[in-house]
Design a protein around this motif. Structure first.
Motif, PDB file in Angstrom:
ATOM      1  N   UNK A  78      25.829  -4.476 -17.028  1.00 18.25           N
ATOM      2  CA  UNK A  78      24.948  -4.755 -17.956  1.00 18.25           C
ATOM      3  C   UNK A  78      25.086  -3.425 -19.256  1.00 18.25           C
ATOM      4  N   UNK A  79      25.078  -3.895 -20.858  1.00 16.53           N
ATOM      5  CA  UNK A  79      25.476  -2.587 -21.334  1.00 16.53           C
ATOM      6  C   UNK A  79      23.700  -2.911 -22.391  1.00 16.53           C
ATOM      7  N   UNK A  80      24.027  -1.110 -22.731  1.00 11.83           N
ATOM      8  CA  UNK A  80      22.852  -0.835 -22.576  1.00 11.83           C
ATOM      9  C   UNK A  80      22.564  -0.647 -24.701  1.00 11.83           C
ATOM     10  N   UNK A  81      21.724  -0.765 -24.978  1.00  6.04           N
ATOM     11  CA  UNK A  81      21.455  -0.951 -27.091  1.00  6.04           C
ATOM     12  C   UNK A  81      22.381   0.667 -28.115  1.00  6.04           C
ATOM     13  N   UNK A  82      23.105   1.663 -26.786  1.00  5.81           N
ATOM     14  CA  UNK A  82      23.962   2.180 -27.151  1.00  5.81           C
ATOM     15  C   UNK A  82      25.493   1.773 -26.887  1.00  5.81           C
ATOM     16  N   UNK A  83      25.392   0.933 -26.305  1.00  5.26           N
ATOM     17  CA  UNK A  83      26.818   0.243 -25.572  1.00  5.26           C
ATOM     18  C   UNK A  83      27.306   1.054 -24.631  1.00  5.26           C
ATOM     19  N   UNK A  84      26.937   1.806 -23.945  1.00 10.50           N
ATOM     20  CA  UNK A  84      27.126   2.383 -22.665  1.00 10.50           C
ATOM     21  C   UNK A  84      26.719   1.071 -22.152  1.00 10.50           C
ATOM     22  N   UNK A  85      27.230   1.098 -20.626  1.00 12.58           N
ATOM     23  CA  UNK A  85      28.032   0.032 -19.455  1.00 12.58           C
ATOM     24  C   UNK A  85      27.845   0.543 -18.282  1.00 12.58           C
ATOM     25  N   UNK A  86      26.523  -0.599 -17.672  1.00  8.83           N
ATOM     26  CA  UNK A  86      25.939   0.129 -16.161  1.00  8.83           C
ATOM     27  C   UNK A  86      26.106  -1.007 -15.008  1.00  8.83           C
ATOM     28  N   UNK A  87      26.338  -0.684 -14.213  1.00 11.77           N
ATOM     29  CA  UNK A  87      26.040  -1.652 -12.572  1.00 11.77           C
ATOM     30  C   UNK A  87      25.147  -1.383 -11.737  1.00 11.77           C
ATOM     31  N   UNK A  88      24.509  -2.334 -11.323  1.00 15.01           N
ATOM     32  CA  UNK A  88      23.023  -2.307 -11.235  1.00 15.01           C
ATOM     33  C   UNK A  88      22.782  -2.453  -8.959  1.00 15.01           C
ATOM     34  N   UNK A 129      31.514  -7.332 -21.889  1.00 18.02           N
ATOM     35  CA  UNK A 129      29.968  -7.362 -21.471  1.00 18.02           C
ATOM     36  C   UNK A 129      29.264  -7.069 -23.111  1.00 18.02           C
ATOM     37  N   UNK A 130      28.089  -8.017 -22.647  1.00 15.75           N
ATOM     38  CA  UNK A 130      27.624  -8.129 -24.469  1.00 15.75           C
ATOM     39  C   UNK A 130      26.024  -7.890 -24.182  1.00 15.75           C
ATOM     40  N   UNK A 131      25.394  -6.860 -25.301  1.00 15.06           N
ATOM     41  CA  UNK A 131      24.251  -6.117 -24.993  1.00 15.06           C
ATOM     42  C   UNK A 131      23.768  -7.416 -25.604  1.00 15.06           C
ATOM     43  N   UNK A 132      22.216  -7.646 -24.882  1.00  8.09           N
ATOM     44  CA  UNK A 132      21.088  -9.184 -26.039  1.00  8.09           C
ATOM     45  C   UNK A 132      20.560  -8.591 -24.535  1.00  8.09           C
ATOM     46  N   UNK A 133      19.149  -9.372 -24.802  1.00  8.24           N
ATOM     47  CA  UNK A 133      17.797  -9.966 -23.584  1.00  8.24           C
ATOM     48  C   UNK A 133      18.537 -11.287 -22.454  1.00  8.24           C
ATOM     49  N   UNK A 134      19.442 -11.018 -21.785  1.00 16.50           N
ATOM     50  CA  UNK A 134      19.644 -12.034 -21.058  1.00 16.50           C
ATOM     51  C   UNK A 134      21.314 -11.991 -20.863  1.00 16.50           C
ATOM     52  N   UNK A 135      21.668 -11.592 -21.818  1.00 14.44           N
ATOM     53  CA  UNK A 135      22.870 -11.164 -21.377  1.00 14.44           C
ATOM     54  C   UNK A 135      23.662 -10.415 -20.251  1.00 14.44           C
ATOM     55  N   UNK A 341      18.843  -0.463 -19.656  1.00 14.18           N
ATOM     56  CA  UNK A 341      19.073   1.182 -19.808  1.00 14.18           C
ATOM     57  C   UNK A 341      17.516   1.565 -20.764  1.00 14.18           C
ATOM     58  N   UNK A 342      16.663   0.840 -20.525  1.00 16.13           N
ATOM     59  CA  UNK A 342      15.813   0.821 -21.184  1.00 16.13           C
ATOM     60  C   UNK A 342      14.034   1.759 -21.079  1.00 16.13           C
ATOM     61  N   UNK A 343      14.597   2.090 -19.319  1.00 16.83           N
ATOM     62  CA  UNK A 343      13.317   2.963 -19.140  1.00 16.83           C
ATOM     63  C   UNK A 343      14.521   3.812 -17.695  1.00 16.83           C
ATOM     64  N   UNK A 344      12.816   4.676 -16.932  1.00 20.07           N
ATOM     65  CA  UNK A 344      13.671   5.557 -16.335  1.00 20.07           C
ATOM     66  C   UNK A 344      14.207   5.177 -15.030  1.00 20.07           C
ATOM     67  N   UNK A 345      14.904   5.503 -14.499  1.00 24.13           N
ATOM     68  CA  UNK A 345      15.780   4.830 -13.237  1.00 24.13           C
ATOM     69  C   UNK A 345      14.765   5.508 -12.447  1.00 24.13           C
ATOM     70  N   UNK A 346      13.880   5.462 -11.271  1.00 27.08           N
ATOM     71  CA  UNK A 346      13.008   6.094 -10.622  1.00 27.08           C
ATOM     72  C   UNK A 346      14.312   6.449  -9.241  1.00 27.08           C
ATOM     73  N   UNK A 347      14.702   5.113  -9.391  1.00 31.35           N
ATOM     74  CA  UNK A 347      15.018   5.090  -7.744  1.00 31.35           C
ATOM     75  C   UNK A 347      16.888   4.855  -7.234  1.00 31.35           C
ATOM     76  N   UNK A 348      17.188   5.490  -8.884  1.00 31.41           N
ATOM     77  CA  UNK A 348      19.140   5.755  -9.510  1.00 31.41           C
ATOM     78  C   UNK A 348      19.234   4.313  -8.888  1.00 31.41           C
TER      79      UNK A 348
END
Length: 353
Positions: A78-88, A129-135, A341-348
């Motif tokens: 996933x890509x966040x609003x700042x362009x950073x990319x994350x695995x889940x 990896x594009x940012x946007x709802x559902x992408x 990455x729009x909310x705190x990741x409490x569980x890492x």
């Protein structure tokens, strides 16, 4: 070619990304510029390679075609609003991949190939990896038996690969399901808990029958009695009766879904009562009849969370009520806020590329 963390990288000369219509994607049909490939032979894994996406050469006698040694995982970046990319939760997929490999007598993949290979591959194609709802970018690690020969025995050679596909929604439109009362997905002692390719192949015929009736999926029941809910073909299943969220316990017939575990944890975080227990079709039908069945939804990597609009069990049909603040809507928002990455990741759960 440049070696990076023992992974050899061969970049494409020119990306094809400019030719892709990201507004009109069909799930799983479009793939990025690169793929990862690693071979197991002579008892060990060889050097992993990232190279241009394209056909692979394999003999028609390769054991994958004859004895079905094939496993896979489904993941997303996933890509966040700042362009950073994350695995889940990638480590959870790596662990489950190796559980599947062990059950099918295949070699386990080292963490440095699976996780580090994913990171290198996603980083190389991160513009996909594009940012946007559902992408998202759908990631498909898989392993097949590649030894030449038709003797009925485990292969002595295997090919591990990762391919990646830009993705939008898996299911579009309303989803209604049939609860199985004849066909079975998995049995005790089998491979139902594994991401084995054959599990899905065996589900296609019954699912086609459901589609012919106007339904999109099947909720499988236990093979012994067809009395208890288990999972759908591509999703784990949740049912809300009253204010309690119910889901079948993990066992050797049911896939231990990463999204399922995430949903359970987020529900608890939101103060929702969750029960992991056997849920009978009779209980579901009775709750439908007395008005306490509020929701059914599926969860999975590709599907994320999908509300079920209605279901059929033999001659009984039921349409779920339309809720303004459903558990499904609360949980999908909470899950996506973590993934994007729009909310705190409490569980890492997030792993930044």
């Amino acid at each position: 070619m440049t070696p990076t963390h023992e992974i050899v990288i061969d970049k494409v000369k020119e990306s094809k990304i400019s030719k892709i219509d990201f507004d009109n994607l069909t799930f799983g049909k479009t793939f990025t510029d690169h793929m990862l490939e690693c071979t197991w032979s002579d008892g060990s894994w060889k050097t992993a390679e990232i190279k241009p996406y394209g056909p692979i050469q394999i003999e028609p006698s390769s054991k994958v075609f004859h004895y079905g040694q094939a496993i896979f995982e489904g993941m997303k970046a996933f890509k966040d609003p700042d362009g950073e990319v994350f695995l889940f939760r990638p480590e959870d997929n790596w662990i489950r991949f190796n559980e599947s490999a062990k059950r099918l007598a295949m070699p386990e993949i080292p963490k440095e190939i699976f996780i580090e290979g994913l990171k290198e591959l996603v980083n190389l194609d991160k513009e996909w990896v594009r940012y946007g709802e559902g992408l998202s970018l759908y990631l498909r690690p898989f392993m097949i038996a590649s030894e030449n020969g038709v003797a009925a025995a485990p292969s002595t050679e295997y090919k591990f690969m990762i391919i990646m596909s830009p993705a939008f929604a898996y299911y579009k439109g309303d989803v209604r399901v049939v609860i199985a009362s004849e066909f079975s997905r998995a049995a005790n002692g089998g491979v139902g808990y594994a991401k084995a390719a054959g599990n899905y192949a065996a589900s296609f015929y019954p699912n086609n029958l459901a589609i012919q009736e106007g339904y999109q999926q099947i909720i499988w029941t236990d093979a012994a009695s067809h009395e208890y809910l288990e999972e759908a073909g591509t999703m784990n299943i949740f049912a809300r009766i009253g204010d309690t969220l119910l889901t079948a316990p993990h066992n050797d017939r049911i896939l231990n879904g990463v999204t399922r575990r995430s949903v359970i944890q987020m529900a608890k975080d939101h103060g929702i009562t969750v029960e992991e227990r056997r849920v009978s079709v009779k209980e579901l039908n009775e709750a439908a009849g007395n008005g306490t069945l509020k929701e059914i939804f599926g969860s999975g990597t590709a599907a994320v969370i999908v509300p079920i609009k209605g279901y059929k069990h033999e001659d009984f049909k039921y349409e779920l009520p339309v809720l303004t603040d459903s558990y499904a809507s609360q949980l999908i928002k909470a899950l996506k806020d973590i993934q994007y990455n729009r909310a705190e990741d409490r569980h890492g759960w997030r792993v930044q590329i």
